[in-house]
Design a protein around this motif. Structure first.
Motif, short mmCIF file in Angstrom:
data_model
loop_
_atom_site.label_atom_id
_atom_site.label_comp_id
_atom_site.label_asym_id
_atom_site.label_seq_id
_atom_site.Cartn_x
_atom_site.Cartn_y
_atom_site.Cartn_z
N PHE A 184 62.28 -74.93 36.85
CA PHE A 184 61.05 -75.61 37.29
C PHE A 184 61.39 -77.03 37.69
N ILE A 185 61.19 -77.34 38.96
CA ILE A 185 61.41 -78.68 39.49
C ILE A 185 60.03 -79.32 39.65
N ALA A 186 59.77 -80.37 38.90
CA ALA A 186 58.43 -80.97 38.86
C ALA A 186 58.30 -82.09 39.88
N MET A 187 57.48 -81.85 40.90
CA MET A 187 57.14 -82.94 41.82
C MET A 187 55.83 -83.57 41.36
N LYS A 188 55.53 -84.74 41.92
CA LYS A 188 54.29 -85.46 41.61
C LYS A 188 54.16 -85.77 40.12
N ALA A 189 55.29 -86.08 39.49
CA ALA A 189 55.26 -86.39 38.06
C ALA A 189 54.48 -87.66 37.77
N LEU A 190 54.31 -88.50 38.79
CA LEU A 190 53.48 -89.71 38.66
C LEU A 190 52.19 -89.58 39.46
#
Length: 335
Positions: A184-190
């Motif tokens: 799982f590659i998490a984008m939009k972590a911010l």
């Protein structure tokens, strides 16, 4: 930095990844030292895309001589096999590499599968046989498409938005990926810049030992903040949970994430900025958004015809036209 195993790929990467979309906004003279310093500091996963302007070229200029030191992922937005091969060869050339560790379909309208008529998945398999890619991934913003991809067994990695603003639907995907061995590659972590406490964001993300967040970094200050958070990791104690709770109260619900998939607007409105202006004014230094430039951009909202094009593209099922009008009314109270 601690390491994460990216699902069944077996790839060991630093727990913090580098999302290279923002470096297209920096000059080569600024971007290359930033990328080099990130690698020197222990960041070993870099994610970019053919669609990110000259991001691939800047990565290639900086990191090509150190290819064995990091894991590289990029993406194709092609709709067919011919475009796929053109994108792949261009990416390899720009990145100055003979192979990609992870090659991803970039937010496709449908989940590519063998025999679907597009030839896309077949092209992925051939590229892997040729040694030009190692693992097959997909990125998307729609939970239904993401679940279909994970359950199909065809994908080694999923890139999907995840932050402490995420709801149960997103957390179910995280758990499903763990069960199926999908990295799982998490984008939009911010949350597109609306979360401003990277230490709290990072502490929340560390609950998931198979998730790699790709922080969108474009300045030395942003990299410094990430590295400081890595050196002295925050924990999910009462103070951190209070920060998260305040942000959830303010930001959960119908707000623009700034993904940009609604663009371009037929009326020339910068929807992904203007549609979240109220939050930007309150969560970032407001003065920059009160300039003549941004006043002009917000004024364009008056030309919105509610044509529905943006709504049809929004992966979060928002009503961008309504959000724009709300943000314009609020913006005018700051003037």
């Amino acid at each position: 930095m601690s390491t994460v195993i990216l699902g069944r790929t077996g790839l060991a990467v630093a727990q913090d990844g580098f999302g290279a979309l923002p470096v297209h906004r920096r000059s080569v003279e600024d971007a290359v030292p930033l990328l080099r310093r990130a690698l020197d500091s222990g960041i070993t996963f870099f994610d970019t895309a053919r669609g990110y302007s000259d991001s691939e070229e800047k990565l290639g200029l900086d990191l090509s001589g150190r290819r064995g030191e990091f894991i590289l992922a990029t993406k194709t937005g092609a709709g067919g096999a011919a475009g796929f091969w053109s994108d792949l060869e261009t990416s390899l050339d720009k990145l100055q590499t003979a192979y990609l560790d992870v090659y991803q379909f970039h937010n496709p309208g449908l989940c590519p599968k063998p025999g679907d008529g597009s030839g896309l998945y077949e092209a992925m398999l051939e590229a892997r046989e040729q040694g030009k890619i190692r693992f097959i991934g997909i990125t998307c913003h729609k939970a239904g498409t993401a679940r279909e991809a994970v359950e199909s067994g065809l994908y080694d990695t999923l890139q999907f938005p995840l932050s402490y603003l995420s709801g149960e639907r997103e957390l179910e995907l995280v758990r499903l990926c763990a069960e199926r061995g999908v990295g799982f590659i998490a984008m939009k972590a911010l949350a597109g810049g609306l979360i401003t406490d990277i230490a709290a964001a990072r502490a929340w993300m560390r609950q998931f030992d198979h998730v790699v967040p790709i922080w969108g970094l474009q300045t030395e200050d942003e990299l410094d903040a990430l590295l400081a958070a890595a050196r002295r990791p925050a924990v999910l104690d009462g103070e951190t949970l209070a920060v998260i709770g305040r942000d959830r109260a303010e930001l959960r619900g119908s707000f623009c994430r700034g993904c940009g998939y609604c663009m371009p607007c037929p009326a020339g409105i910068q929807i992904s900025w203007c549609g979240r202006m109220s939050l930007l004014l309150r969560r970032a230094p407001a003065q920059g958004f009160l300039s003549g430039h941004w006043r002009g951009e917000m004024e364009k909202i008056k030309g919105c015809t509610s044509c529905g094009v943006c709504a049809s593209r929004c992966p979060y099922q928002l009503d961008p036209a309504a959000l724009l009008r709300e943000n314009l009314r609020d913006y005018q109270t700051f003037l």
